[in-house]
Design a protein around this motif. Structure first.
Motif, PDB file in Angstrom:
ATOM      1  N   TYR A  90       0.792  -1.229   0.000  1.00 15.96           N
ATOM      2  CA  TYR A  90       0.000   0.000   0.000  1.00 15.96           C
ATOM      3  C   TYR A  90       0.825   1.280   0.000  1.00 15.96           C
ATOM      4  O   TYR A  90       0.273   2.370  -0.137  1.00 15.96           O
ATOM      5  N   GLN A  91       2.153   1.210   0.130  1.00 18.14           N
ATOM      6  CA  GLN A  91       2.907   2.426   0.443  1.00 18.14           C
ATOM      7  C   GLN A  91       4.089   2.657  -0.481  1.00 18.14           C
ATOM      8  O   GLN A  91       4.638   1.722  -1.056  1.00 18.14           O
ATOM      9  N   GLY A 111       9.548  -5.431  -3.608  1.00 16.31           N
ATOM     10  CA  GLY A 111       9.065  -5.525  -4.974  1.00 16.31           C
ATOM     11  C   GLY A 111       8.163  -4.363  -5.337  1.00 16.31           C
ATOM     12  O   GLY A 111       7.295  -3.976  -4.555  1.00 16.31           O
ATOM     13  N   LYS A 112       8.359  -3.803  -6.536  1.00 12.86           N
ATOM     14  CA  LYS A 112       7.514  -2.700  -6.991  1.00 12.86           C
ATOM     15  C   LYS A 112       6.107  -3.192  -7.323  1.00 12.86           C
ATOM     16  O   LYS A 112       5.915  -4.322  -7.770  1.00 12.86           O
ATOM     17  N   ASN A 231       4.781   2.511  -5.383  1.00 15.71           N
ATOM     18  CA  ASN A 231       4.417   1.675  -4.239  1.00 15.71           C
ATOM     19  C   ASN A 231       5.164   0.339  -4.265  1.00 15.71           C
ATOM     20  O   ASN A 231       5.610  -0.114  -5.326  1.00 15.71           O
ATOM     21  N   TYR A 232       5.251  -0.290  -3.083  1.00 19.66           N
ATOM     22  CA  TYR A 232       6.032  -1.525  -2.931  1.00 19.66           C
ATOM     23  C   TYR A 232       5.315  -2.568  -2.073  1.00 19.66           C
ATOM     24  O   TYR A 232       4.464  -2.230  -1.235  1.00 19.66           O
ATOM     25  N   PRO A 271       0.879   0.318 -13.564  1.00 18.90           N
ATOM     26  CA  PRO A 271       1.878  -0.697 -13.182  1.00 18.90           C
ATOM     27  C   PRO A 271       3.248  -0.030 -13.162  1.00 18.90           C
ATOM     28  O   PRO A 271       3.579   0.734 -14.067  1.00 18.90           O
ATOM     29  N   SER A 272       4.055  -0.314 -12.158  1.00 17.35           N
ATOM     30  CA  SER A 272       5.321   0.429 -12.026  1.00 17.35           C
ATOM     31  C   SER A 272       6.561  -0.466 -12.037  1.00 17.35           C
ATOM     32  O   SER A 272       7.664   0.021 -11.830  1.00 17.35           O
ATOM     33  N   TRP A 273       6.400  -1.762 -12.289  1.00 23.84           N
ATOM     34  CA  TRP A 273       7.544  -2.653 -12.181  1.00 23.84           C
ATOM     35  C   TRP A 273       8.346  -2.761 -13.469  1.00 23.84           C
ATOM     36  O   TRP A 273       9.437  -3.302 -13.466  1.00 23.84           O
ATOM     37  N   GLU A 274       7.835  -2.227 -14.552  1.00 23.16           N
ATOM     38  CA  GLU A 274       8.585  -2.281 -15.810  1.00 23.16           C
ATOM     39  C   GLU A 274       9.312  -0.951 -16.004  1.00 23.16           C
ATOM     40  O   GLU A 274       8.694   0.118 -15.962  1.00 23.16           O
ATOM     41  N   GLU A 275      10.611  -1.016 -16.200  1.00 25.52           N
ATOM     42  CA  GLU A 275      11.416   0.204 -16.354  1.00 25.52           C
ATOM     43  C   GLU A 275      11.173   0.827 -17.735  1.00 25.52           C
ATOM     44  O   GLU A 275      10.975   0.128 -18.706  1.00 25.52           O
TER      45      GLU A 275
END
Length: 275
Positions: A90-91, A111-112, A231-232, A271-275
């Protein structure tokens, strides 16, 4: 007789101290996470919805997720630190760092997940430029999200923050406030309910969506896509390298979850895990 009593007392005391030392040593060992089931804390709204999808994907890999839903930003971390959760989702990192500092905890990111772009909303004004002199602007009252809101306003050229205070800025760290805005700090969850009493307000995405507000469509100012407030997934430091977390990351950062986010939130959650 007195001599034997002294010897017996010494033996009992030695045994008691040895027992205490043993308990302490075992208490220092990290308790591994279950490889079959994790209890994950989330906040209501997008995080809850997305992790429900993650739960489906994780089940295909033999990992069961049980969700515990919170409506504030403090309890998911205190519950994790106290061992009542295995992980939370959540943060962002600035909030996590501040929480660890304030509460002397050792929680770590593993993990992102997503970016919930913060936005500024107004019931009365159609653009950020229309805000009048002296406008009342609501801000989240927790330190990291309050700083984040001020940074967004600075990026839009509405205020200027003191340079060395920028990362931890409060309403008292304004170098310039040409329109003499009045900043009102409020509980983040309550801001949408009080929007009609304000000229504008910065609202976190999860609370905005709960109130029927879409950041992309309804805001008068949207946080830029290069925001550092990603977030992570977060765990206790002792569990940072638990093998089961790889299963959780793979499920969260899967193509199925990415597709769900894109279709469900239409750009208001990214989604934030892909650079």
């Amino acid at each position: 007789m007195k001599k034997w009593a002294i010897i017996l007392s010494s033996i009992l005391l030695t045994g008691f101290l040895a027992g205490c030392g043993s308990d302490s040593a075992s208490g220092d060992e990290a308790e591994p996470l279950s490889e079959e089931k994790l209890l994950i804390g989330v906040t209501a709204g997008p995080h809850e919805q997305i992790v429900e999808k993650v739960k489906e994907v994780a089940a295909e890999d033999g990992l069961e997720l049980e969700l515990k839903v919170f409506t504030d930003y403090v309890l998911p971390n205190t519950s994790l630190a106290e061992g009542d959760l295995d992980v939370n989702s959540y943060q962002h990192e600035p909030f996590l760092n501040q929480f660890n500092e304030d509460h002397n905890t050792d929680l770590v990111k593993v993990g992102k997940t997503i970016l919930n772009p913060m936005a500024v909303y107004s019931d009365e004004f159609g653009s950020i430029e229309d805000l009048p002199n002296g406008a009342k602007i609501g801000l989240p009252n927790d330190p990291t999200n309050g700083s984040r809101a001020l940074f967004i306003l600075e990026e839009a050229g509405l205020i200027k923050l003191i340079e060395d205070k920028r990362e931890t800025a409060t309403i008292y760290d304004l170098e310039e406030n040409p329109k003499e805005f009045e900043f009102i700090e409020l509980d983040a969850a309550q801001i949408p309910k009080q929007l009609s009493e304000l000229d504008a307000a910065a609202i976190n995405t999860n609370f905005a969506l709960e109130a029927g507000l879409n950041p992309k469509e309804d805001s008068i100012l949207l946080e830029s896509s290069n925001s550092p407030y990603v977030n992570y997934l977060v765990v206790r430091a002792e569990n940072e390298n638990d093998p089961v977390l790889e299963k959780l990351r793979n499920a969260y950062q899967s193509e199925e979850v990415k597709k769900f986010i894109e279709e469900e939130f239409q750009g208001s959650v990214l989604p934030s895990w892909e650079e």
